[in-house]
Design a protein around this motif. Sequence first.
Motif, PDB file in Angstrom:
ATOM      1  N   THR A 116      52.673-103.662  21.801  1.00 39.67           N
ATOM      2  CA  THR A 116      52.063-102.850  20.748  1.00 39.67           C
ATOM      3  C   THR A 116      51.907-103.662  19.468  1.00 39.67           C
ATOM      4  O   THR A 116      52.797-104.445  19.111  1.00 39.67           O
ATOM      5  CB  THR A 116      52.924-101.606  20.464  1.00 39.67           C
ATOM      6  OG1 THR A 116      53.071-100.858  21.676  1.00 39.67           O
ATOM      7  CG2 THR A 116      52.269-100.712  19.421  1.00 39.67           C
ATOM      8  N   VAL A 117      50.775-103.452  18.816  1.00 37.01           N
ATOM      9  CA  VAL A 117      50.512-104.036  17.501  1.00 37.01           C
ATOM     10  C   VAL A 117      50.335-102.893  16.509  1.00 37.01           C
ATOM     11  O   VAL A 117      49.715-101.875  16.833  1.00 37.01           O
ATOM     12  CB  VAL A 117      49.264-104.934  17.531  1.00 37.01           C
ATOM     13  CG1 VAL A 117      48.936-105.458  16.142  1.00 37.01           C
ATOM     14  CG2 VAL A 117      49.481-106.105  18.485  1.00 37.01           C
ATOM     15  N   TYR A 118      50.895-103.050  15.326  1.00 37.71           N
ATOM     16  CA  TYR A 118      50.873-101.991  14.312  1.00 37.71           C
ATOM     17  C   TYR A 118      50.082-102.424  13.076  1.00 37.71           C
ATOM     18  O   TYR A 118      49.953-103.614  12.790  1.00 37.71           O
ATOM     19  CB  TYR A 118      52.302-101.637  13.887  1.00 37.71           C
ATOM     20  CG  TYR A 118      53.201-101.235  15.018  1.00 37.71           C
ATOM     21  CD1 TYR A 118      54.071-102.152  15.600  1.00 37.71           C
ATOM     22  CD2 TYR A 118      53.176 -99.927  15.512  1.00 37.71           C
ATOM     23  CE1 TYR A 118      54.903-101.784  16.649  1.00 37.71           C
ATOM     24  CE2 TYR A 118      54.006 -99.552  16.558  1.00 37.71           C
ATOM     25  CZ  TYR A 118      54.865-100.481  17.125  1.00 37.71           C
ATOM     26  OH  TYR A 118      55.675-100.116  18.172  1.00 37.71           O
ATOM     27  N   LEU A 119      49.591-101.445  12.355  1.00 41.14           N
ATOM     28  CA  LEU A 119      48.992-101.694  11.051  1.00 41.14           C
ATOM     29  C   LEU A 119      49.536-100.653  10.084  1.00 41.14           C
ATOM     30  O   LEU A 119      49.195 -99.474  10.179  1.00 41.14           O
ATOM     31  CB  LEU A 119      47.463-101.634  11.095  1.00 41.14           C
ATOM     32  CG  LEU A 119      46.763-102.015   9.794  1.00 41.14           C
ATOM     33  CD1 LEU A 119      46.962-103.503   9.492  1.00 41.14           C
ATOM     34  CD2 LEU A 119      45.278-101.672   9.844  1.00 41.14           C
ATOM     35  N   GLN A 120      50.414-101.083   9.207  1.00 41.00           N
ATOM     36  CA  GLN A 120      50.936-100.205   8.161  1.00 41.00           C
ATOM     37  C   GLN A 120      49.999-100.280   6.977  1.00 41.00           C
ATOM     38  O   GLN A 120      49.772-101.358   6.427  1.00 41.00           O
ATOM     39  CB  GLN A 120      52.350-100.647   7.749  1.00 41.00           C
ATOM     40  CG  GLN A 120      52.957 -99.848   6.620  1.00 41.00           C
ATOM     41  CD  GLN A 120      53.238 -98.416   7.019  1.00 41.00           C
ATOM     42  OE1 GLN A 120      53.752 -98.140   8.091  1.00 41.00           O
ATOM     43  NE2 GLN A 120      52.893 -97.482   6.129  1.00 41.00           N
ATOM     44  N   MET A 121      49.460 -99.140   6.583  1.00 40.52           N
ATOM     45  CA  MET A 121      48.488 -99.083   5.499  1.00 40.52           C
ATOM     46  C   MET A 121      49.067 -98.265   4.354  1.00 40.52           C
ATOM     47  O   MET A 121      49.340 -97.074   4.506  1.00 40.52           O
ATOM     48  CB  MET A 121      47.183 -98.454   5.991  1.00 40.52           C
ATOM     49  CG  MET A 121      46.610 -99.132   7.227  1.00 40.52           C
ATOM     50  SD  MET A 121      44.977 -98.501   7.683  1.00 40.52           S
ATOM     51  CE  MET A 121      45.387 -96.828   8.125  1.00 40.52           C
ATOM     52  N   ASN A 122      49.275 -98.902   3.232  1.00 45.45           N
ATOM     53  CA  ASN A 122      49.800 -98.247   2.031  1.00 45.45           C
ATOM     54  C   ASN A 122      48.754 -98.250   0.931  1.00 45.45           C
ATOM     55  O   ASN A 122      47.800 -99.024   0.966  1.00 45.45           O
ATOM     56  CB  ASN A 122      51.057 -98.971   1.554  1.00 45.45           C
ATOM     57  CG  ASN A 122      52.178 -98.948   2.565  1.00 45.45           C
ATOM     58  OD1 ASN A 122      52.315 -98.009   3.347  1.00 45.45           O
ATOM     59  ND2 ASN A 122      52.992 -99.998   2.565  1.00 45.45           N
ATOM     60  N   SER A 123      48.960 -97.400  -0.049  1.00 47.39           N
ATOM     61  CA  SER A 123      48.046 -97.321  -1.197  1.00 47.39           C
ATOM     62  C   SER A 123      46.591 -97.227  -0.745  1.00 47.39           C
ATOM     63  O   SER A 123      45.713 -97.959  -1.225  1.00 47.39           O
ATOM     64  CB  SER A 123      48.238 -98.549  -2.116  1.00 47.39           C
ATOM     65  OG  SER A 123      49.578 -98.643  -2.561  1.00 47.39           O
TER      66      SER A 123
END
Length: 114
Positions: free
Chosen positions: A76-83
């Motif tokens: 699994t690959v993740y993308l944490q997106m903030n702001s």
Amino acid sequence: VQLQASGGGLVQAGGSLRLSCAASGSIFSMTVTGWYRQAPGKQRELVARITSGGSTNYADSVKGRFTISRDNAKNTVYLQMNSLKPDGTAVYYCNRWPRDNDLWGQGTQVTVSS
């Protein structure tokens, strides 16, 4: 290998989302994995990419706000997106980098309201 992106949704500007890209096969076979997005009326663009060793690269527009990571044991690959900003509204996809047109999945919709 087949890829399935998930985790999108509706979020207010300034909020956060975490996207996941699950691979049906081993992502070890994908030296570099990328997250891409396509906004309405625009071309699909690379947002971030990560090597098998964990080195990362980001588009200038998301640098400092998004973080790509991978869990090889979970494929699994993740993308944490903030702001998040309204211009982040798009369908987000994962794929090999450089892109492989045989690997595009349905993507996951992210909508950022102002």
